[in-house]
Design a protein around this motif. Structure first.
Motif, PDB file in Angstrom:
ATOM      1  N   SER A 197       0.848  -1.188   0.000  1.00 49.56           N
ATOM      2  CA  SER A 197       0.000   0.000   0.000  1.00 49.56           C
ATOM      3  C   SER A 197       0.888   1.245   0.000  1.00 49.56           C
ATOM      4  CB  SER A 197      -0.903  -0.001   1.229  1.00 49.56           C
ATOM      5  OG  SER A 197      -1.678   1.177   1.261  1.00 49.56           O
ATOM      6  N   VAL A 198       0.786   2.032  -1.064  1.00 53.41           N
ATOM      7  CA  VAL A 198       1.547   3.274  -1.202  1.00 53.41           C
ATOM      8  C   VAL A 198       0.586   4.428  -0.966  1.00 53.41           C
ATOM      9  CG1 VAL A 198       2.932   4.696  -2.755  1.00 53.41           C
ATOM     10  CG2 VAL A 198       3.097   2.212  -2.885  1.00 53.41           C
ATOM     11  N   THR A 199       0.954   5.336  -0.070  1.00 45.21           N
ATOM     12  CA  THR A 199       0.126   6.497   0.229  1.00 45.21           C
ATOM     13  C   THR A 199       0.892   7.751  -0.153  1.00 45.21           C
ATOM     14  OG1 THR A 199      -0.886   5.324   2.064  1.00 45.21           O
ATOM     15  CG2 THR A 199      -1.157   7.710   2.032  1.00 45.21           C
ATOM     16  N   THR A 200       0.296   8.567  -1.013  1.00 43.37           N
ATOM     17  CA  THR A 200       0.927   9.837  -1.389  1.00 43.37           C
ATOM     18  C   THR A 200       0.545  10.905  -0.377  1.00 43.37           C
ATOM     19  OG1 THR A 200      -0.922  10.372  -2.840  1.00 43.37           O
ATOM     20  CG2 THR A 200       0.964   9.266  -3.847  1.00 43.37           C
ATOM     21  N   ARG A 201       1.333  11.944  -0.323  1.00 39.93           N
ATOM     22  CA  ARG A 201       1.108  12.971   0.699  1.00 39.93           C
ATOM     23  C   ARG A 201      -0.003  13.925   0.294  1.00 39.93           C
ATOM     24  NH1 ARG A 201       3.292  18.099  -0.017  1.00 39.93           N
ATOM     25  NH2 ARG A 201       4.564  18.358  -1.877  1.00 39.93           N
ATOM     26  N   ASP A 202      -0.589  14.561   1.278  1.00 43.42           N
ATOM     27  CA  ASP A 202      -1.583  15.599   1.058  1.00 43.42           C
ATOM     28  C   ASP A 202      -0.886  16.955   0.969  1.00 43.42           C
ATOM     29  OD1 ASP A 202      -3.519  13.666   1.245  1.00 43.42           O
ATOM     30  OD2 ASP A 202      -4.129  14.192   3.293  1.00 43.42           O
ATOM     31  N   PRO A 203      -1.522  17.960   0.363  1.00 40.94           N
ATOM     32  CA  PRO A 203      -0.936  19.296   0.336  1.00 40.94           C
ATOM     33  C   PRO A 203      -0.708  19.829   1.752  1.00 40.94           C
ATOM     34  CG  PRO A 203      -2.746  19.154  -1.216  1.00 40.94           C
ATOM     35  CD  PRO A 203      -2.762  17.901  -0.404  1.00 40.94           C
ATOM     36  N   ALA A 204       0.418  20.514   1.953  1.00 37.48           N
ATOM     37  CA  ALA A 204       0.781  21.009   3.284  1.00 37.48           C
ATOM     38  C   ALA A 204       0.179  22.378   3.582  1.00 37.48           C
ATOM     39  CB  ALA A 204       2.301  21.083   3.413  1.00 37.48           C
ATOM     40  N   GLY A 205      -0.132  23.165   2.553  1.00 38.60           N
ATOM     41  CA  GLY A 205      -0.720  24.488   2.773  1.00 38.60           C
ATOM     42  C   GLY A 205       0.304  25.587   2.965  1.00 38.60           C
ATOM     43  N   GLU A 206       1.582  25.293   2.723  1.00 39.08           N
ATOM     44  CA  GLU A 206       2.644  26.297   2.820  1.00 39.08           C
ATOM     45  C   GLU A 206       3.390  26.330   1.497  1.00 39.08           C
ATOM     46  OE1 GLU A 206       5.116  25.239   6.093  1.00 39.08           O
ATOM     47  OE2 GLU A 206       3.472  25.300   7.536  1.00 39.08           O
ATOM     48  N   PHE A 207       3.785  27.543   1.062  1.00 38.64           N
ATOM     49  CA  PHE A 207       4.493  27.658  -0.214  1.00 38.64           C
ATOM     50  C   PHE A 207       5.849  26.975  -0.129  1.00 38.64           C
ATOM     51  CE2 PHE A 207       7.515  29.675  -3.074  1.00 38.64           C
ATOM     52  CZ  PHE A 207       6.889  29.410  -4.276  1.00 38.64           C
ATOM     53  N   HIS A 208       6.131  26.165  -1.143  1.00 37.79           N
ATOM     54  CA  HIS A 208       7.407  25.483  -1.219  1.00 37.79           C
ATOM     55  C   HIS A 208       7.691  25.170  -2.679  1.00 37.79           C
ATOM     56  CE1 HIS A 208      10.215  22.001  -0.707  1.00 37.79           C
ATOM     57  NE2 HIS A 208      10.715  22.841   0.177  1.00 37.79           N
ATOM     58  N   LEU A 209       8.902  25.400  -3.118  1.00 36.76           N
ATOM     59  CA  LEU A 209       9.325  25.101  -4.487  1.00 36.76           C
ATOM     60  C   LEU A 209      10.587  24.264  -4.409  1.00 36.76           C
ATOM     61  CD1 LEU A 209       9.160  25.556  -7.585  1.00 36.76           C
ATOM     62  CD2 LEU A 209      10.564  27.583  -7.220  1.00 36.76           C
ATOM     63  N   LYS A 210      10.591  23.153  -5.122  1.00 37.63           N
ATOM     64  CA  LYS A 210      11.752  22.274  -5.121  1.00 37.63           C
ATOM     65  C   LYS A 210      12.026  21.847  -6.548  1.00 37.63           C
ATOM     66  CE  LYS A 210      13.435  17.936  -3.144  1.00 37.63           C
ATOM     67  NZ  LYS A 210      13.116  16.810  -2.276  1.00 37.63           N
ATOM     68  N   ALA A 211      13.284  21.952  -6.971  1.00 37.32           N
ATOM     69  CA  ALA A 211      13.698  21.516  -8.301  1.00 37.32           C
ATOM     70  C   ALA A 211      14.964  20.691  -8.153  1.00 37.32           C
ATOM     71  CB  ALA A 211      13.945  22.709  -9.211  1.00 37.32           C
ATOM     72  N   GLU A 212      15.041  19.605  -8.883  1.00 36.91           N
ATOM     73  CA  GLU A 212      16.231  18.764  -8.852  1.00 36.91           C
ATOM     74  C   GLU A 212      16.450  18.167 -10.229  1.00 36.91           C
ATOM     75  OE1 GLU A 212      14.568  14.631  -7.019  1.00 36.91           O
ATOM     76  OE2 GLU A 212      14.692  16.311  -5.615  1.00 36.91           O
ATOM     77  N   GLY A 213      17.680  17.803 -10.515  1.00 36.44           N
ATOM     78  CA  GLY A 213      17.996  17.232 -11.807  1.00 36.44           C
ATOM     79  C   GLY A 213      19.231  16.367 -11.731  1.00 36.44           C
ATOM     80  N   SER A 214      19.381  15.496 -12.722  1.00 36.86           N
ATOM     81  CA  SER A 214      20.561  14.640 -12.811  1.00 36.86           C
ATOM     82  C   SER A 214      20.830  14.321 -14.271  1.00 36.86           C
ATOM     83  CB  SER A 214      20.365  13.363 -11.991  1.00 36.86           C
ATOM     84  OG  SER A 214      19.273  12.623 -12.482  1.00 36.86           O
ATOM     85  N   TYR A 215      22.070  13.939 -14.545  1.00 39.83           N
ATOM     86  CA  TYR A 215      22.486  13.613 -15.905  1.00 39.83           C
ATOM     87  C   TYR A 215      23.373  12.373 -15.841  1.00 39.83           C
ATOM     88  CZ  TYR A 215      24.355  14.026 -20.592  1.00 39.83           C
ATOM     89  OH  TYR A 215      24.698  13.772 -21.892  1.00 39.83           O
ATOM     90  N   GLY A 216      23.271  11.486 -16.836  1.00 41.13           N
ATOM     91  CA  GLY A 216      24.079  10.266 -16.842  1.00 41.13           C
ATOM     92  C   GLY A 216      24.457   9.838 -18.240  1.00 41.13           C
ATOM     93  N   ASN A 217      25.030   8.638 -18.349  1.00 42.12           N
ATOM     94  CA  ASN A 217      25.445   8.139 -19.655  1.00 42.12           C
ATOM     95  C   ASN A 217      24.229   7.757 -20.494  1.00 42.12           C
ATOM     96  OD1 ASN A 217      24.813   5.930 -18.079  1.00 42.12           O
ATOM     97  ND2 ASN A 217      26.567   4.725 -18.705  1.00 42.12           N
ATOM     98  N   PHE A 218      24.445   7.464 -21.769  1.00 41.00           N
ATOM     99  CA  PHE A 218      23.385   7.201 -22.745  1.00 41.00           C
ATOM    100  C   PHE A 218      22.414   8.383 -22.828  1.00 41.00           C
ATOM    101  CE2 PHE A 218      24.641   2.869 -21.470  1.00 41.00           C
ATOM    102  CZ  PHE A 218      25.005   2.373 -22.706  1.00 41.00           C
ATOM    103  N   ASP A 219      22.935   9.587 -22.713  1.00 38.20           N
ATOM    104  CA  ASP A 219      22.146  10.823 -22.798  1.00 38.20           C
ATOM    105  C   ASP A 219      21.027  10.865 -21.752  1.00 38.20           C
ATOM    106  OD1 ASP A 219      23.674  11.679 -24.970  1.00 38.20           O
ATOM    107  OD2 ASP A 219      22.339  10.700 -26.410  1.00 38.20           O
ATOM    108  N   ALA A 220      21.217  10.193 -20.646  1.00 42.60           N
ATOM    109  CA  ALA A 220      20.181  10.134 -19.617  1.00 42.60           C
ATOM    110  C   ALA A 220      20.110  11.443 -18.842  1.00 42.60           C
ATOM    111  CB  ALA A 220      20.457   8.976 -18.657  1.00 42.60           C
TER     112      ALA A 220
END
Length: 168
Positions: free
Chosen positions: A51-74
Motif C-alpha cells: 500500500s503506497v500512500t501519497t502525501r496531502d498538500p501542506a498548505g505552505e508555499f514550497h518550491l523544489k527543483a532537482e535534476g541529474s544527468y548520466g550516460n546514454f544521454d540520460a
C-alpha cells in the motif's frame, strides 16, 4: 492471471504492475502487509499487499527543483510546487521528465509497421533507432479542501506519458 500480492496506491488497486516502473511522486509512506489481506483490500491480495500512500498538500508555499544527468544521454528533472493555503484550499503539483537513450542500436530503423489489421486504433508506426529507450513525462497534482478541523476532501490526479521504445 492476477498476482497474489496486490499493489494499491492511495487505496486504488493497480492491476498492472508496470506502475512500479514509474517515478513514485511525493510518497508519504509505503506499507508492506504479509499474508492474506482480503478483508482489508479484497480478492486481489491473497498473498499480501503493498500500500503506497501519497502525501496531502501542506498548505505552505514550497518550491523544489532537482535534476541529474548520466550516460546514454540520460537525464531526469523534477519540479514540485506547493501553494500556500488560500481560504480552505491548498494544492501541490509535481512534474518529472525522465529520459535515457536505449543501449541497442536498431540495424533497420525507420521500417514502417502497419498494424491496422489488429484494429484501427493501432495504426502505423516507424521502428525506432534505439531499443530500450526510456522516455516519460509524469504528472501528479493534489488539491485539498478543508473548511474545518473535522472535515477534509483531497482530490489527487496522476498521469504518466510513456514514449519509450521496447527492449531489444
Amino acid at each position: 492471471m492476477q498476482p497474489g500480492v496486490g499493489i494499491f496506491v492511495d487505496g486504488i488497486y493497480q492491476a498492472n504492475t508496470s506502475y512500479l516502473n514509474n517515478p513514485m511522486l511525493d510518497v508519504e509512506r509505503v506499507e508492506v502487509l504479509r499474508g492474506p489481506q482480503g478483508t482489508l483490500f479484497g480478492r486481489n491480495a491473497t498473498a499480501g499487499a503493498i500500500s503506497v500512500t501519497t502525501r496531502d498538500p501542506a498548505g505552505e508555499f514550497h518550491l523544489k527543483a532537482e535534476g541529474s544527468y548520466g550516460n546514454f544521454d540520460a537525464y531526469r528533472a523534477r519540479v514540485t510546487v506547493d501553494t500556500p493555503q488560500i481560504g480552505p484550499f491548498s494544492a501541490f503539483f509535481s512534474y518529472v521528465r525522465n529520459y535515457k537513450r536505449g543501449d541497442i542500436e536498431n540495424s533497420r530503423p525507420g521500417v514502417l509497421w502497419d498494424r491496422t489489421n489488429a484494429g484501427p486504433q493501432y495504426g502505423t508506426a516507424l521502428s525506432a533507432r534505439w531499443l530500450g529507450t526510456l522516455d516519460t513525462n509524469s504528472y501528479f497534482a493534489a488539491v485539498k479542501f478543508e473548511p474545518s478541523d473535522s472535515f477534509k476532501i483531497v482530490y489527487k490526479y496522476d498521469r504518466d506519458d510513456d514514449h519509450g521504445t521496447p527492449d531489444g
